[in-house]
Design an enzyme around this catalytic site. Structure first.
Site, mmCIF file in Angstrom:
data_model
loop_
_atom_site.group_PDB
_atom_site.id
_atom_site.type_symbol
_atom_site.label_atom_id
_atom_site.label_comp_id
_atom_site.label_asym_id
_atom_site.label_seq_id
_atom_site.Cartn_x
_atom_site.Cartn_y
_atom_site.Cartn_z
ATOM 1 N N LYS A 107 10.075 -6.029 9.628
ATOM 2 C CA LYS A 107 9.727 -5.316 8.395
ATOM 3 C C LYS A 107 10.931 -4.674 7.719
ATOM 4 C CE LYS A 107 5.716 -2.746 6.746
ATOM 5 N NZ LYS A 107 4.564 -1.938 7.130
ATOM 6 N N THR A 154 3.896 1.598 -1.110
ATOM 7 C CA THR A 154 4.546 1.708 -2.414
ATOM 8 C C THR A 154 3.570 2.247 -3.458
ATOM 9 O OG1 THR A 154 5.829 -0.230 -1.770
ATOM 10 C CG2 THR A 154 5.989 0.446 -4.053
ATOM 11 N N PHE A 160 -3.406 -1.956 7.039
ATOM 12 C CA PHE A 160 -3.956 -3.301 6.836
ATOM 13 C C PHE A 160 -5.038 -3.306 5.745
ATOM 14 C CE2 PHE A 160 -2.628 -4.113 11.458
ATOM 15 C CZ PHE A 160 -1.371 -4.521 11.062
ATOM 16 N N PHE A 186 4.088 -8.142 -9.569
ATOM 17 C CA PHE A 186 5.412 -8.694 -9.284
ATOM 18 C C PHE A 186 5.942 -9.376 -10.540
ATOM 19 C CE2 PHE A 186 4.375 -7.220 -5.422
ATOM 20 C CZ PHE A 186 4.293 -8.038 -4.304
ATOM 21 N N ARG A 227 2.053 7.361 7.403
ATOM 22 C CA ARG A 227 2.341 7.225 8.831
ATOM 23 C C ARG A 227 3.841 7.101 9.048
ATOM 24 N NH1 ARG A 227 -0.757 2.127 10.790
ATOM 25 N NH2 ARG A 227 -0.273 1.434 8.675
ATOM 26 N N LYS A 256 0.826 -1.215 0.000
ATOM 27 C CA LYS A 256 0.000 0.000 0.000
ATOM 28 C C LYS A 256 0.857 1.261 0.000
ATOM 29 C CE LYS A 256 -2.509 -0.733 3.623
ATOM 30 N NZ LYS A 256 -1.840 -1.980 4.059
ATOM 31 N N TRP A 281 6.977 -0.036 -8.697
ATOM 32 C CA TRP A 281 8.121 -0.551 -7.924
ATOM 33 C C TRP A 281 9.363 -0.634 -8.809
ATOM 34 C CZ3 TRP A 281 11.160 -5.046 -8.211
ATOM 35 C CH2 TRP A 281 11.999 -5.279 -7.089
ATOM 36 N N ALA A 293 -2.788 -0.248 13.570
ATOM 37 C CA ALA A 293 -4.000 -0.379 12.764
ATOM 38 C C ALA A 293 -4.956 -1.438 13.294
ATOM 39 C CB ALA A 293 -3.623 -0.696 11.319
#
Length: 892
Positions: free
Chosen positions: A378, A345, A628, A716, A367, A343, A745, A597
């Site tokens: 992460k 990205t 999320f 992807f 955020r 999200k 990306w 979240a």
């Protein structure tokens, strides 16, 4: 006439801008107070601030005072009336050019010399000279003793009126000869006694600038001056007023919305795509003050932190209050895998596409990431690939210290709770009262927050000596029931061993031992408040309303009762300002707040969104992200955040991946850190088709709120064209306005241009936004609506504990708050292993808690951890610092 014109002009400006109070500051050294002159200025319509520095003040002290006034947003003009010895380039250039009513700074003078008359102010004395001289075309003007900025200004302005200009100083041997031939003589400084008046050409016009602007007393020695002489005197004062009017007009113009002049950064994507940190370092970000200027921020609206980030002051909202908002876009997602579906990205890629490739003003609002996940699982949250916020190390590490401020404020309140219980347990009412309201310098008085508590108790007294014993007892005793304390200490680290702790084991705590816990800092209610607040005053009120426990009668005890509200606000006064950063392509980003979240609303701040919506302009876009899946972050965005802000969303971008859809279609488990199974790396149309049920459900959830939805398929390299086409086809058949594959990306904003175009079209669709439930409904009914309409539950089931909590909150008057469900993000149900679209389940509510300051009730679905733990191999194994270059390694 000039004064009257200035007066009328200021009156006109005030009529058009009722809040305007034109203010001129005048700095003097050892002069008599400007009483008469101040009255004159005030009659014209100016407020005057008179700063009289003591005799012997140095240039550095004068500069210090100038710099202070430069930063005062209530001062629009600044003038200097100093002894000649104190005028210097250092002093004159300390004045901001935009506040320089005397036009003596090098910037202003340079514009004048270069002929940029519309962009500069002519010094008042020079204006006065030109006003006194009528037709001087072809005449010879001699400037005597006119030095410095005013002399340079005269030598620049006079030739433009056709005059031949000569200049010399009083000691020059050719002075007498030049005086005999000059048609006009301008004295720039007092005339020495040894220069005879008889040298001046008969009939010549003589103008004296050598005066004390305030007293208008000329200083020419003892000799008589020819009757033909004119002095600038009060005319120069009037010209200063005229300059102040011009300054005000420019100041008002500067306060208006300004069209962006954004210079985007070029990208040269590589294949294969390097690591995130390598991409970030390969780009040279713009200096943040340059970025701020490009998007219309004023210099006094930013506070710079290093080269690439700055806090933005909330005063901007007042300045642009009449500016229409841009379009408001929310990025949400389908139910994700534990790896996340991109999200952030997509958010970054979308704004890069809008601004850098479609030339549409846009802002991303994200955020701030927690240190916990950054060092845990992460590794960073700045986006990824060629769609990220830079510098990514600064984004992920500390930023401007907001989370540290929240940690400090949260733990101060936690300390206050336990300390108050200890002191009440070990002291009499009288002893408590004497310590809470001590005698200082022979006087006993209540603080403002204590007076407020007395009023809440119905005690309308202000003299501490007049309280009765009963009133003293009510005042000093909070009577906190330790078993009801809901306020926990926090730390911004994944530390599973702090999930349950015992506090108070030292001998000094006199046996007051209780079981407690630590939460991660971003789970603090103060973080949720930061994200939902709309002003400093609103934040202070919300902090005061935070309920930390109940007393022994079952009534709520707040931060205000503990007397700590003001201190919390002080710790949070800078954290309330959004942080300005940029994307890889140089487009603006606000990074602000970072609430969890699951137990909070999981959205960035209302203030960042509001400021960004003003800055982008009516045709611009603000893209913000919900945490999320749409069932959690988006639902809370609409029902909680939009209620707090009053903002209406234009479009929802729903992020999906083939990987996640295959998981929902029955694919094997996806585990962070483990290689993906072949089902996820090879084409499997059946798995994709089966998993699209989750995408369809999330589209339906969005449609409950009446907002158009665009599906962004984050592509992807392992996704086949057939899989991509299938997802887009099903999404559009299921009610999405459009569905677009995205390659941001690997390609940056260029890879999200089609998404940006779809979002722009969707934003022009009819919007019938509505909330899911009315706040007036009972708490249980609101929970049931979310469970059934959003999650697809058959019904809800409250534990006895949860039901008693609901009853208590209703009795305490908190029943009309929105609901913030604390539920797993890995399934639409309460069971993480149930993928796709679970049905027929009953949603269990184990507890119901309240964040009264933030303004919501949060039911816990099952067991929710507010303190993550570190995995066996955390990300910190890969994070390192080069001691020579000081570069961070390993953040993705």
């Amino acid at each position: 006439k000039i004064t009257e014109n200035a007066k009328n002009s200021l009156a006109s400006l005030k009529r058009e801008n009722p809040q305007l109070e034109p203010t001129l500051a005048i700095i003097q050294v050892n002069y008599l107070p400007l009483v008469i002159l101040s009255l004159f200025f005030e009659q014209v319509g100016l407020r005057v601030i008179h700063i009289c520095l003591p005799e012997g003040s140095t240039k550095d002290e004068i500069v210090s005072e100038i710099l202070r006034l430069n930063e005062d947003p209530n001062v629009q003009g600044l003038a200097l009336d100093l002894p000649e010895s104190l005028y210097s380039s250092k002093v004159l250039n300390a004045v901001k050019p935009e506040k320089d009513v005397d036009g003596l700074s090098s910037v202003n003078l340079g514009r004048l010399v270069h002929g940029d008359v519309s962009d500069c102010l002519v010094p008042p004395t020079v204006c006065a000279v030109m006003e006194l001289l009528e037709d001087i075309g072809g005449r010879t003007v001699l400037l005597v003793g006119a030095r410095g900025a005013e002399g340079a200004a005269l030598q620049s302005v006079l030739p433009r009126r056709g005059a031949a200009v000569l200049a010399c100083h009083w000691e020059a041997p050719q002075l007498q000869s030049q005086l005999r031939h000059a048609d006009v003589v301008v004295f720039g400084s007092p005339k020495p006694e040894d220069v005879p008046v008889s040298c001046i050409k008969p009939g010549a016009t003589i103008i004296s600038c050598a005066h004390d602007l305030l007293s208008e007393k000329c200083k020419y020695g003892q000799q008589n001056i020819p009757a033909a002489e004119k002095t600038v005197g009060s005319l120069a004062v009037a010209m200063r007023m005229q300059n102040m009017v011009k300054n005000m007009e420019r100041w008002i113009q500067s306060q208006q919305y300004r069209k962006w002049d954004l210079h985007c950064l070029k990208l040269q994507p590589l294949s294969p795509v390097p690591s995130d940190i390598e991409i970030s370092r390969a780009q040279s970000p713009k200096a943040v003050d340059v970025l701020a200027k490009e998007i219309g921020l004023l210099t006094d609206e930013i506070e710079i932190y290093g080269q690439t980030k700055a806090k933005v002051r909330l005063s901007l909202l007042e300045r642009l209050k009449d500016q229409p908002d841009g379009k408001y876009v929310l990025v949400a997602g389908i139910t994700p895998t534990p790896l996340g579906e991109g999200k952030s990205t997509v958010t970054v890629g979308l704004v890069q596409a809008l601004t850098a490739h479609l030339n549409i003003n846009s802002f991303a609002c994200l955020r701030q990431p927690s240190q916990g996940p950054t060092f845990g699982v992460k590794g960073g949250a700045a986006g990824g690939g060629y769609a990220q916020v830079i510098p990514m190390e600064e984004f992920n590490l500390h930023l401007t210290g907001d989370i540290h401020a929240i940690t400090a404020a949260n733990n101060l309140l936690a300390a206050a709770i336990d300390a108050r219980i200890l002191h009440e347990n070990t002291q009499s009412d009288k002893s408590l009262y004497n310590r809470l309201v001590p005698v200082v310098n022979g006087v006993r008085g209540f603080s403002a927050i204590q007076l407020a508590r007395l009023r809440r108790l119905g005690i309308n007294k202000t003299d501490p000596e007049t309280l009765t014993e009963e009133e003293i007892s009510k005042f000093v005793r909070l009577d906190i029931d330790p078993s009801t304390i809901t306020w926990q200490r926090v730390v911004d680290t994944n530390d599973r061993f702090l999930r349950k702790v015992t506090v108070g084991q030292a001998n000094t705590e006199k046996g007051f031992v209780r079981q407690a816990q630590f939460d991660i800092a971003v789970a603090s209610e103060i973080m949720a408040i930061l994200a939902l607040t709309t002003s400093l005053q609103d934040m202070k009120e919300r902090l005061g309303r935070m309920v930390v426990a109940n007393d022994k009668k079952g009534e709520p005890v707040t931060a205000e009762d503990l007397g700590v509200t003001g201190a919390l606000a002080v710790l949070m006064k800078d954290a309330i300002k959004p942080t300005l950063m940029q994307t890889l392509e140089g487009t603006p980003v606000f990074v602000h707040a970072g609430p969890f979240a699951n137990i909070a609303h999981g959205n960035s701040s209302v203030l960042a969104d509001k400021i960004a919506l003003k800055l982008v302009g009516e045709k611009g876009f603000v893209v913000t992200e919900a945490g999320f899946g749409a069932d959690i972050g988006m639902e809370k965005f609409f029902n909680i955040k939009c209620r707090a802000s009053g903002l209406v969303p234009s479009v929802v971008v729903l992020v999906a991946t083939v990987r996640a859809l295959k998981m929902h279609g029955g694919g094997p488990n996806v585990t962070a850190g483990a290689p993906l199974k072949k089902e996820y790396t090879e084409e499997n149309l059946q798995l994709v088709a089966d998993g699209c049920c989750n995408l369809q459900k999330q589209i339906q959830i969005t449609q409950l709120f009446g907002v158009p939805v665009v599906v962004a398929l984050n592509v992807f390299k392992t996704d086949s064209p057939a899989e991509v086409d299938l997802v887009c086809k099903i999404a559009k058949e299921s009610g999405a306005f459009d569905a677009v594959p995205c390659n941001h990306w690997s390609a940056g904003g260029r890879g999200a241009v089609k998404l940006a175009q779809a979002v722009e079209k969707a934003a022009n669709q009819k919007n019938s936004f509505k909330y899911l439930y009315s706040l007036e409904l009972p708490i249980v009914e609101k929970i049931r609506i979310i469970a059934q309409k959003v999650y697809g539950a058959q019904d809800i089931e409250l534990s006895p504990v949860a039901q008693s909590q609901v009853d208590r909150y209703t009795r305490q008057g908190f029943g009309n708050l929105p609901i913030c469900m604390a539920k797993t993000h890995l399934s639409l149900s309460h069971q993480p292993e149930r993928k796709g679209v679970p049905t027929g389940f009953v949603l269990p509510i184990s507890e119901v808690r309240a964040s009264i300051g933030a303004g919501f009730i949060y039911p816990l679905v099952g067991t929710m951890s507010t303190m993550p733990g570190l995995p066996t191999r955390p990300c910190f194994y890969d994070i390192d610092l080069d001691p020579i270059t000081e570069q961070v390694k390993g953040l993705f």
